[in-house]
Design an enzyme around this catalytic site. Structure first.
Site, PDB file in Angstrom:
ATOM      1  CG  HIS A   1      -2.076   0.894   1.093  1.00  0.00           C
ATOM      2  ND1 HIS A   1      -2.562   1.623   2.146  1.00  0.00           N
ATOM      3  CD2 HIS A   1      -2.831   1.238   0.028  1.00  0.00           C
ATOM      4  CE1 HIS A   1      -3.571   2.365   1.747  1.00  0.00           C
ATOM      5  NE2 HIS A   1      -3.762   2.144   0.464  1.00  0.00           N
TER       6      HIS A   1
ATOM      7  NE  ARG B   1      14.737  11.367   6.616  1.00  0.00           N
ATOM      8  CZ  ARG B   1      15.431  10.533   7.359  1.00  0.00           C
ATOM      9  NH1 ARG B   1      15.022  10.216   8.608  1.00  0.00           N
ATOM     10  NH2 ARG B   1      16.572  10.003   6.921  1.00  0.00           N
TER      11      ARG B   1
HETATM   12  N1  LIG Z   1      -1.097   4.563   5.581  1.00  0.00           N
HETATM   13  C1  LIG Z   1      -1.062   5.913   5.322  1.00  0.00           C
HETATM   14  C2  LIG Z   1      -2.086   6.550   4.621  1.00  0.00           C
HETATM   15  N2  LIG Z   1      -3.159   5.859   4.152  1.00  0.00           N
HETATM   16  C3  LIG Z   1      -4.391   6.486   3.718  1.00  0.00           C
HETATM   17  C4  LIG Z   1      -4.314   7.005   2.271  1.00  0.00           C
HETATM   18  O1  LIG Z   1      -3.517   8.178   2.183  1.00  0.00           O
HETATM   19  C5  LIG Z   1      -5.728   7.343   1.768  1.00  0.00           C
HETATM   20  O2  LIG Z   1      -6.285   8.333   2.604  1.00  0.00           O
HETATM   21  C6  LIG Z   1      -6.623   6.127   1.731  1.00  0.00           C
HETATM   22  O3  LIG Z   1      -6.003   5.112   0.954  1.00  0.00           O
HETATM   23  C7  LIG Z   1      -8.004   6.443   1.139  1.00  0.00           C
HETATM   24  O4  LIG Z   1      -7.875   7.007  -0.142  1.00  0.00           O
HETATM   25  N3  LIG Z   1      -2.015   7.883   4.379  1.00  0.00           N
HETATM   26  C8  LIG Z   1      -0.948   8.623   4.842  1.00  0.00           C
HETATM   27  O5  LIG Z   1      -0.902   9.840   4.609  1.00  0.00           O
HETATM   28  N4  LIG Z   1       0.050   8.002   5.537  1.00  0.00           N
HETATM   29  C9  LIG Z   1       0.038   6.673   5.785  1.00  0.00           C
HETATM   30  O6  LIG Z   1       0.983   6.145   6.448  1.00  0.00           O
HETATM   31  C1  LIG Z   2       1.217   3.334   3.915  1.00  0.00           C
HETATM   32  C2  LIG Z   2       0.039   2.601   4.433  1.00  0.00           C
HETATM   33  O1  LIG Z   2      -1.075   2.682   3.933  1.00  0.00           O
HETATM   34  C3  LIG Z   2       0.343   1.648   5.504  1.00  0.00           C
HETATM   35  O2  LIG Z   2       0.398   2.331   6.743  1.00  0.00           O
HETATM   36  C4  LIG Z   2      -0.722   0.560   5.604  1.00  0.00           C
HETATM   37  O3  LIG Z   2      -0.140  -0.419   6.394  1.00  0.00           O
HETATM   38  P1  LIG Z   2      -0.174  -1.942   5.866  1.00  0.00           P
HETATM   39  O4  LIG Z   2       0.632  -1.977   4.570  1.00  0.00           O
HETATM   40  O5  LIG Z   2       0.498  -2.719   6.971  1.00  0.00           O
HETATM   41  O6  LIG Z   2      -1.626  -2.301   5.663  1.00  0.00           O
END
Ligand SMILES: Nc1c(NC[C@H](O)[C@H](O)[C@H](O)CO)[nH]c(=O)[nH]c1=O
Ligand SMILES: CC(=O)[C@@H](O)COP(=O)(O)O
Length: 162
Positions: free
Chosen positions: A97, A136
């Site tokens: 993801h 960061r």
């Molecule tokens: N896992 C993280 C996400 N996930 C959510 C996505 O950005 C998005 O809102 C969702 O897939 C619905 O469209 N977003 C972050 O900014 N940081 C993460 O670590």
């Molecule tokens: C970057 C993401 O969306 C992440 O936090 C989701 O975690 P996972 O890959 O373990 O489902």
């Protein structure tokens, strides 16, 4: 150069044109809000320190970094907005993801800047761990928010020269 070899908050003020009348939209992802709010604080204070007016810094939130591109497009379309700063933090999880979000938001933000011919800054951290993010966002490596603000100002200065 890797971030660990430079400080994200180092910059040369002398290269920055007067930005008193410029209007900035700053979009903040709600995911990892401890990090993204620190990025905003850095960006906001840097803009003010460089001469931007408080009333010309407009803050908006999106649910996650993936939505930064959509909000950037809505804001970049407004004539009164001179630059858009996108702030987010996408932390590697167990699945792919992470890769899809990072790729989508990087390309999305780039496309918006080219479509509307104005600076749309990629202030998105893509760390492997929470600690790398904190380092960061006001930690030992400085603040990516500072860097994003300076980048917006420098691009506005370049645009005025061309
Ligand atoms: N896992 C993280 C996400 N996930 C959510 C996505 O950005 C998005 O809102 C969702 O897939 C619905 O469209 N977003 C972050 O900014 N940081 C993460 O670590
Ligand atoms: C970057 C993401 O969306 C992440 O936090 C989701 O975690 P996972 O890959 O373990 O489902």
């Amino acid at each position: 150069m890797a971030t660990k070899l430079k400080n994200l908050s180092d910059h040369s003020a002398k290269n920055i044109s007067n930005i008193g009348k410029k209007k900035f939209a700053v979009i903040v992802s709600e995911w990892n809000e401890e990090v993204t709010e620190s990025l905003f604080s850095g960006a906001y204070q840097t803009l003010i320190d460089q001469g931007a007016q408080k009333e010309n810094i407009i803050k908006h939130y999106v649910p996650g970094s993936f939505e930064l591109s959509m909000a950037a497009q809505w804001l970049a379309a407004k004539k009164e907005i001179d630059a858009v700063i996108c702030l987010g933090c996408v932390i590697q999880g167990e699945t792919k993801h992470f890769d899809f979000i990072c790729d989508a938001v990087a390309h999305g933000i780039t496309n918006v800047s080219l479509k509307y011919n104005k600076p749309v800054i990629f202030g998105v951290l893509t760390p492997n761990t929470q600690q790398q993010a904190l380092d960061r966002a006001g930690g030992k490596h400085g603040n990516k928010g500072d860097e994003a603000a300076i980048t917006a100002i420098k691009m506005l200065g370049l645009a005025e020269q061309l």
